[in-house]
Write an enzyme that holds these catalytic residues in place. Structure first.
Site, PDB file in Angstrom:
ATOM      1  N   ASN A 137     -56.157  -9.388  23.533  1.00  9.28           N
ATOM      2  CA  ASN A 137     -56.903  -9.835  24.712  1.00  9.28           C
ATOM      3  C   ASN A 137     -55.893 -10.128  25.808  1.00  9.28           C
ATOM      4  O   ASN A 137     -54.988 -10.945  25.631  1.00  9.28           O
ATOM      5  CB  ASN A 137     -57.703 -11.108  24.409  1.00  9.28           C
ATOM      6  CG  ASN A 137     -58.896 -10.838  23.505  1.00  9.28           C
ATOM      7  OD1 ASN A 137     -59.126  -9.696  23.089  1.00  9.28           O
ATOM      8  ND2 ASN A 137     -59.647 -11.870  23.203  1.00  9.28           N
ATOM      9  N   TYR A 142     -55.498 -10.846  30.062  1.00  9.15           N
ATOM     10  CA  TYR A 142     -56.079 -11.063  31.388  1.00  9.15           C
ATOM     11  C   TYR A 142     -55.018 -11.191  32.473  1.00  9.15           C
ATOM     12  O   TYR A 142     -55.188 -10.708  33.572  1.00  9.15           O
ATOM     13  CB  TYR A 142     -56.947 -12.336  31.378  1.00  9.15           C
ATOM     14  CG  TYR A 142     -58.199 -12.147  30.554  1.00  9.15           C
ATOM     15  CD1 TYR A 142     -59.348 -11.634  31.139  1.00  9.15           C
ATOM     16  CD2 TYR A 142     -58.219 -12.422  29.195  1.00  9.15           C
ATOM     17  CE1 TYR A 142     -60.495 -11.413  30.397  1.00  9.15           C
ATOM     18  CE2 TYR A 142     -59.364 -12.213  28.433  1.00  9.15           C
ATOM     19  CZ  TYR A 142     -60.491 -11.697  29.041  1.00  9.15           C
ATOM     20  OH  TYR A 142     -61.618 -11.469  28.299  1.00  9.15           O
ATOM     21  N   GLU A 200     -60.245  -7.308  24.611  1.00 10.95           N
ATOM     22  CA  GLU A 200     -60.797  -7.903  25.834  1.00 10.95           C
ATOM     23  C   GLU A 200     -59.852  -7.642  26.982  1.00 10.95           C
ATOM     24  O   GLU A 200     -58.633  -7.828  26.851  1.00 10.95           O
ATOM     25  CB  GLU A 200     -60.956  -9.427  25.726  1.00 10.95           C
ATOM     26  CG  GLU A 200     -62.081  -9.887  24.854  1.00 10.95           C
ATOM     27  CD  GLU A 200     -62.206 -11.413  24.825  1.00 10.95           C
ATOM     28  OE1 GLU A 200     -61.817 -12.087  25.806  1.00 10.95           O
ATOM     29  OE2 GLU A 200     -62.684 -11.914  23.798  1.00 10.95           O
ATOM     30  N   GLU A 257     -58.827 -15.318  19.319  1.00  4.08           N
ATOM     31  CA  GLU A 257     -57.965 -16.208  20.100  1.00  4.08           C
ATOM     32  C   GLU A 257     -57.755 -17.589  19.466  1.00  4.08           C
ATOM     33  O   GLU A 257     -58.175 -18.613  20.025  1.00  4.08           O
ATOM     34  CB  GLU A 257     -58.533 -16.371  21.514  1.00  4.08           C
ATOM     35  CG  GLU A 257     -58.733 -15.054  22.242  1.00  4.08           C
ATOM     36  CD  GLU A 257     -59.258 -15.240  23.672  1.00  4.08           C
ATOM     37  OE1 GLU A 257     -59.629 -16.355  24.038  1.00  4.08           O
ATOM     38  OE2 GLU A 257     -59.291 -14.239  24.423  1.00  4.08           O
ATOM     39  N   HIS A 276     -65.872 -16.729  16.934  1.00  2.00           N
ATOM     40  CA  HIS A 276     -65.558 -16.805  18.362  1.00  2.00           C
ATOM     41  C   HIS A 276     -65.980 -18.207  18.832  1.00  2.00           C
ATOM     42  O   HIS A 276     -66.858 -18.365  19.664  1.00  2.00           O
ATOM     43  CB  HIS A 276     -66.279 -15.688  19.121  1.00  2.00           C
ATOM     44  CG  HIS A 276     -65.697 -15.383  20.478  1.00  2.00           C
ATOM     45  ND1 HIS A 276     -65.280 -14.126  20.858  1.00  2.00           N
ATOM     46  CD2 HIS A 276     -65.487 -16.170  21.552  1.00  2.00           C
ATOM     47  CE1 HIS A 276     -64.843 -14.145  22.104  1.00  2.00           C
ATOM     48  NE2 HIS A 276     -64.953 -15.392  22.552  1.00  2.00           N
ATOM     49  N   ARG A 279     -68.266  -4.770  20.680  1.00  2.51           N
ATOM     50  CA  ARG A 279     -67.659  -5.887  19.964  1.00  2.51           C
ATOM     51  C   ARG A 279     -68.488  -7.137  20.244  1.00  2.51           C
ATOM     52  O   ARG A 279     -68.660  -7.526  21.403  1.00  2.51           O
ATOM     53  CB  ARG A 279     -66.210  -6.099  20.435  1.00  2.51           C
ATOM     54  CG  ARG A 279     -65.581  -7.344  19.864  1.00  2.51           C
ATOM     55  CD  ARG A 279     -64.116  -7.531  20.265  1.00  2.51           C
ATOM     56  NE  ARG A 279     -63.644  -8.793  19.743  1.00  2.51           N
ATOM     57  CZ  ARG A 279     -63.204  -9.808  20.482  1.00  2.51           C
ATOM     58  NH1 ARG A 279     -63.111  -9.703  21.801  1.00  2.51           N
ATOM     59  NH2 ARG A 279     -62.823 -10.932  19.917  1.00  2.51           N
TER      60      ARG A 279
HETATM   61  O1  IFM Z   1     -64.980 -15.515  28.046  1.00  2.00           O
HETATM   62  C1  IFM Z   1     -63.757 -15.556  27.400  1.00  2.00           C
HETATM   63  C2  IFM Z   1     -63.871 -15.082  25.983  1.00  2.00           C
HETATM   64  O2  IFM Z   1     -64.818 -15.817  25.265  1.00  2.00           O
HETATM   65  C3  IFM Z   1     -62.559 -15.195  25.274  1.00  2.00           C
HETATM   66  N1  IFM Z   1     -61.490 -14.566  26.022  1.00  2.00           N
HETATM   67  C4  IFM Z   1     -61.401 -14.864  27.428  1.00  2.00           C
HETATM   68  C5  IFM Z   1     -62.729 -14.686  28.103  1.00  2.00           C
HETATM   69  C6  IFM Z   1     -62.615 -15.013  29.603  1.00  2.00           C
HETATM   70  O3  IFM Z   1     -62.181 -16.309  29.777  1.00  2.00           O
END
Ligand code: IFM
Length: 447
Positions: A293, A295, A352, A166, A121, A77
């Protein structure tokens, strides 16, 4: 230890983004982007870091494909830099920009790696920002025109398209906190968010018109919220956070309406999205794919004095990454199950997931990153659990293929499964790269 097999055909990949890896910001007719301008503004990016040379991927892409092959990746990606394709944002197309991605796509396909392209992006052409950026409705139409140009050129070979990465970040960090380009503080953030979503909907129509046989969707970043306690006030605060972060994007896309509770709350603050006629229908165009995405989660406490929405973040005991983000894999499982239950996307991909740690080259020349290996393993188990619960999760992309420019943090945060020694541009696969190669090769994760 048991082994958890993933379904046949589950797609394994890694993700990057143009501004974070390409470098070559002034080459072959590329126009200026808002991130070039932001980096050049003193005090905006840690250590004054810029998009130069990043990972010099613009020149090293052949080696980087070889690296992907060595890792066994099945998909890649990446994003396209709008200012390489249409340097002024609208109007004249730069053939050299299209040629670059054309070669990259062919190289990936020759290596048997499936390209997943993100059209936006965060690197908006500066010329569009000069005309209002995402606060200008016209930017949404310019985005759809750009999508049309790119998909017409690559849609014969690229079958997976993501419009935006995002939009929450583009809107909130770009137009409210000012931490990201274009760096506006306390601006009309709902206007930016609405035009991003409108641009997404218009781009979906453009993609379908240009290449009807492709899979198209959007990638959202999620912040699942847990209340700090069982109190009604904390629960309501967590719901507000969910509205601000997650539902504000999910509801228009999947229910063709902004969430009523948030509309009311924002109206009390004098903010509302600049809706016109058909906007909600355009935004809710059916999608083939939802990119997720993930985290970390947020733990939320009601605090009428805090922030615009009257809540604050708790920092529970636990493990944290170099970004200061809590490691909380079960929130990924719950998120995937919730998305399936409440919004029923046709297919989901984790587009992500990953973690930054302060990696270093060991005396033996290797890079040991046990924390990242554990982070990935635990999140893959969460994905596996979600699939077992019936979620149509079709693939997983680790963020990131290699260390890169982490926006306002510059090069100080390393998310890669491949270490980049920036002065020499040497790539060193970390232990996590070997871990992922094993996961991919066996199509399973050990639990
Ligand atoms: O690096 C970023 C990415 O560009 C978008 N999502 C989160 C990642 C980590 O912060």
């Amino acid at each position: 230890m048991t082994t958890r097999p993933f379904p046949d055909g589950f797609l394994w990949g890694a993700a990057t983004a143009a501004f974070q890896i390409e470098g070559a910001t002034r080459e072959d007719g590329r126009g200026e982007s808002i991130w070039d301008r932001f980096c050049a503004t003193p005090g905006r990016v840690l250590n004054g870091d810029t998009g130069e040379p990043a990972c010099d991927h613009y020149h090293r892409w052949r080696d980087d494909i070889a690296l992907m092959t060595a890792l066994g990746l099945q998909a890649y990606r990446f994003s396209i830099a709008w200012p390489r394709i249409i340097p002024q944002g609208r109007g004249a197309v730069n053939p050299a920009g299209l040629d670059f991605y054309d070669r990259l796509v062919d190289g990936l396909l020759e290596a048997g790696i499936r390209p997943f392209i993100t059209l936006y992006h965060w690197d908006l052409p500066q010329a569009l920002d000069d005309a209002g950026g995402w606060l200008a409705r016209d930017t949404a139409y310019a985005f759809a025109d750009y999508a049309d140009v790119v998909v017409r050129r690559l849609g014969d070979r690229v079958k997976h398209w993501i419009t935006l990465n995002e939009p929450w970040c583009s809107a909130v960090l770009g137009y409210w906190t000012g931490e990201h380009a274009p760096g506006i503080r306390e601006g009309p953030v709902l206007t930016a968010a609405h035009h991003l979503l409108l641009g997404h909907g218009l781009a979906i129509a453009a993609i379908r018109a240009a290449s009807p046989d492709v899979q198209a969707g959007i990638t959202l970043n999620f912040s699942p919220a847990d209340p700090a306690s069982d109190s009604d006030a904390d629960r309501a605060a967590a719901w507000r956070h969910d509205g601000f972060f997650n539902r504000w994007y999910l509801d228009p896309l999947y229910r063709s309406a902004y969430p009523a509770d948030m509309l009311e709350l924002y109206a009390q603050m004098g903010q509302s999205p600049p809706l016109q006629n058909d906007d909600m229908r355009i935004i809710a165009a059916p999608l083939d794919v939802l990119g997720v995405n993930y985290y970390s989660r947020a733990v939320i406490r009601d605090d009428p004095q805090a922030g615009a929405l009257g809540y604050a973040y708790e920092r529970p005991e636990g493990e944290y990454t170099h970004m200061g983000w809590e490691v909380h894999p079960d929130s990924l499982r719950r998120l995937l199950e919730r998305l399936h239950r409440e919004y029923a996307p046709a297919a989901l991909y984790v587009t992500e997931n990953g973690a930054a740690y302060p990696d270093a080259i060991a005396p033996d020349g290797s890079v040991h990153d046990p924390d990242r290996v554990r982070y990935l393993a635990r999140h893959l188990i969460a994905c596996h659990d979600a699939i077992a619960a019936g979620v149509p999760l079709r693939g997983y992309f680790v963020w990131s293929l290699m260390d890169n420019f982490e926006w306002a943090w510059g090069y100080s945060r390393r998310f890669g499964i491949v270490y980049v020694d920036y002065p020499t541009q040497r790539r060193i696969p970390k232990d996590s790269a070997r871990f992922m190669r094993h996961v991919i090769g066996s199509n399973s994760v050990a639990a």
